[in-house]
Design a protein around this motif. Structure first.
Motif, short mmCIF file in Angstrom:
data_model
loop_
_atom_site.label_atom_id
_atom_site.label_comp_id
_atom_site.label_asym_id
_atom_site.label_seq_id
_atom_site.Cartn_x
_atom_site.Cartn_y
_atom_site.Cartn_z
N MET A 85 25.17 57.92 50.13
CA MET A 85 25.86 56.71 49.70
C MET A 85 27.37 56.95 49.77
SD MET A 85 24.96 54.45 46.45
CE MET A 85 26.20 54.27 45.23
N ALA A 86 28.09 55.99 50.25
CA ALA A 86 29.53 56.11 50.43
C ALA A 86 30.25 56.03 49.09
CB ALA A 86 30.03 54.99 51.35
N ARG A 87 31.38 56.72 49.04
CA ARG A 87 32.22 56.66 47.83
C ARG A 87 32.86 55.29 47.73
NH1 ARG A 87 34.21 61.48 45.46
NH2 ARG A 87 33.69 63.34 46.60
N PRO A 88 33.10 54.80 46.49
CA PRO A 88 33.85 53.55 46.36
C PRO A 88 35.29 53.77 46.82
CG PRO A 88 33.46 54.52 44.20
CD PRO A 88 32.71 55.36 45.20
N ARG A 89 35.84 52.78 47.47
CA ARG A 89 37.22 52.91 47.96
C ARG A 89 38.23 52.72 46.83
NH1 ARG A 89 37.57 53.06 53.60
NH2 ARG A 89 39.79 52.75 53.38
N SER A 90 37.84 51.93 45.85
CA SER A 90 38.74 51.73 44.72
C SER A 90 37.93 51.49 43.46
CB SER A 90 39.69 50.55 44.98
OG SER A 90 38.96 49.35 45.00
N LEU A 91 38.58 51.69 42.36
CA LEU A 91 37.98 51.49 41.05
C LEU A 91 39.13 51.13 40.12
CD1 LEU A 91 35.07 51.95 39.88
CD2 LEU A 91 35.86 54.18 39.13
N PRO A 92 38.95 50.13 39.27
CA PRO A 92 40.05 49.77 38.36
C PRO A 92 40.44 50.94 37.46
CG PRO A 92 38.30 48.13 38.29
CD PRO A 92 37.79 49.28 39.10
N ASP A 93 41.72 51.00 37.12
CA ASP A 93 42.20 52.05 36.22
C ASP A 93 41.37 52.10 34.94
OD1 ASP A 93 44.26 53.11 37.78
OD2 ASP A 93 45.79 51.79 36.93
N ALA A 94 41.00 50.96 34.41
CA ALA A 94 40.25 50.93 33.15
C ALA A 94 38.94 51.72 33.28
CB ALA A 94 39.96 49.49 32.73
N ASP A 95 38.27 51.64 34.42
CA ASP A 95 37.03 52.38 34.63
C ASP A 95 37.30 53.88 34.75
OD1 ASP A 95 35.74 49.93 34.58
OD2 ASP A 95 35.41 49.86 36.74
N VAL A 96 38.36 54.23 35.45
CA VAL A 96 38.75 55.64 35.57
C VAL A 96 39.10 56.19 34.20
CG1 VAL A 96 40.41 57.27 36.58
CG2 VAL A 96 39.55 55.35 37.95
N PHE A 97 39.87 55.44 33.43
CA PHE A 97 40.30 55.89 32.11
C PHE A 97 39.12 56.04 31.16
CE2 PHE A 97 44.67 53.71 32.85
CZ PHE A 97 45.03 54.73 33.71
N SER A 98 38.16 55.14 31.25
CA SER A 98 36.97 55.23 30.41
C SER A 98 36.20 56.52 30.72
CB SER A 98 36.08 54.01 30.63
OG SER A 98 34.90 54.13 29.88
N ALA A 99 36.03 56.81 31.99
CA ALA A 99 35.34 58.04 32.40
C ALA A 99 36.11 59.27 31.93
CB ALA A 99 35.17 58.06 33.92
N LEU A 100 37.42 59.23 32.06
CA LEU A 100 38.25 60.35 31.65
C LEU A 100 38.15 60.57 30.14
CD1 LEU A 100 41.67 61.18 33.07
CD2 LEU A 100 41.30 61.32 30.64
N ARG A 101 38.18 59.50 29.36
CA ARG A 101 38.07 59.64 27.90
C ARG A 101 36.70 60.18 27.50
NH1 ARG A 101 40.78 54.66 28.00
NH2 ARG A 101 38.93 53.59 27.24
N HIS A 102 35.65 59.80 28.23
CA HIS A 102 34.32 60.36 27.96
C HIS A 102 34.31 61.87 28.22
CE1 HIS A 102 32.94 56.22 27.76
NE2 HIS A 102 31.80 56.67 27.28
N LEU A 103 34.95 62.28 29.30
CA LEU A 103 35.06 63.71 29.59
C LEU A 103 35.82 64.44 28.50
CD1 LEU A 103 35.80 63.63 33.44
CD2 LEU A 103 33.75 64.58 32.34
N LEU A 104 36.94 63.86 28.05
CA LEU A 104 37.72 64.47 26.98
C LEU A 104 36.90 64.58 25.70
CD1 LEU A 104 41.23 62.78 27.34
CD2 LEU A 104 40.73 65.22 27.58
N ALA A 105 36.19 63.52 25.36
CA ALA A 105 35.40 63.51 24.13
C ALA A 105 34.27 64.54 24.19
CB ALA A 105 34.84 62.12 23.87
#
Length: 165
Positions: A1-21
Motif C-alpha cells: 500500500m502506498a504512503r499517504p502524500r499528505s496528512l493534516p498537522d493535527a493528525d501528525v500532532f495527535s500521533a506524536l502526542r500518543h508516542l510521547l504519552a
C-alpha cells in the motif's frame, strides 16, 4: 500500500502526542512518527525542520486546543466544580495537561503554561470570589489529575470546592 502524500498537522500532532504519552521523549523520532502516520520521514523533516521543532509544534498546537477548551468550559459552566469537570472530564485534549506540563525547558511552552494557569485561576476566582481559594483549588485539581494518572485514588472535587467555598 502506498504512503499517504499528505496528512493534516493535527493528525501528525495527535500521533506524536500518543508516542510521547506512551514512551516519553525518547519514543519520538522522525522514523517513529513516520511509522505511525504513514508519511515519509523526509516529508516530516521538510515540514518541521528538526525533531525538537516537530515536538514543539505539536505541543504548541495542544496548548491552542487546551486554550479553546478552557474558554468553552468557562462559557458553559457556572460553578467552579463544573468548570474543572468540563476541563478534565474525558474530553479530547484534557489529558494533554499532564503531557504538556512534562517539559518546561522551552520558554515558549513554559509561557503558554503560565498563561493558561493564570487564566484558569482567574476563571476560578470569578466563581469562588477568592483568589487564594482559586489558587489552592487549581493546585489540588492538578495534583489529583497527576496522581490519578499514576493509579492513585483521588479526592472528590466537590468536597474540595465545599471546603474552599
Amino acid at each position: 500500500m502506498a504512503r499517504p502524500r499528505s496528512l493534516p498537522d493535527a493528525d501528525v500532532f495527535s500521533a506524536l502526542r500518543h508516542l510521547l504519552a506512551a514512551g516519553g521523549d525518547k519514543a519520538v523520532s522522525f522514523a517513529s512518527v513516520a511509522r505511525v502516520t504513514g508519511l515519509a520521514g523526509a516529508s516530516l523533516v521538510q515540514r518541521y525542520g528538526s525533531r525538537d521543532g516537530m515536538i514543539r509544534a505539536a505541543l504548541l498546537a495542544a496548548w491552542d486546543g487546551l486554550d479553546a477548551l478552557t474558554e468553552t468550559a468557562a462559557a458553559e459552566a457556572e460553578s467552579a466544580q463544573g468548570f474543572l469537570k468540563a476541563l478534565g472530564g474525558g474530553t479530547p485534549g484534557a489529558g494533554d495537561v499532564a503531557l504538556l506540563a512534562a517539559d518546561f525547558r522551552d520558554a515558549a511552552l513554559r509561557a503558554r503554561a503560565e498563561a493558561w494557569r493564570a487564566r484558569v485561576e482567574a476563571l476560578l476566582t470569578a466563581r469562588l470570589r477568592d483568589p487564594e481559594a482559586a489558587a489552592i483549588l487549581f493546585a489540588a485539581w492538578q495534583g489529583q489529575a497527576l496522581w490519578q494518572m499514576a493509579g492513585g485514588k483521588g479526592f472528590r472535587l466537590k468536597d474540595a470546592v465545599k471546603r474552599l467555598g
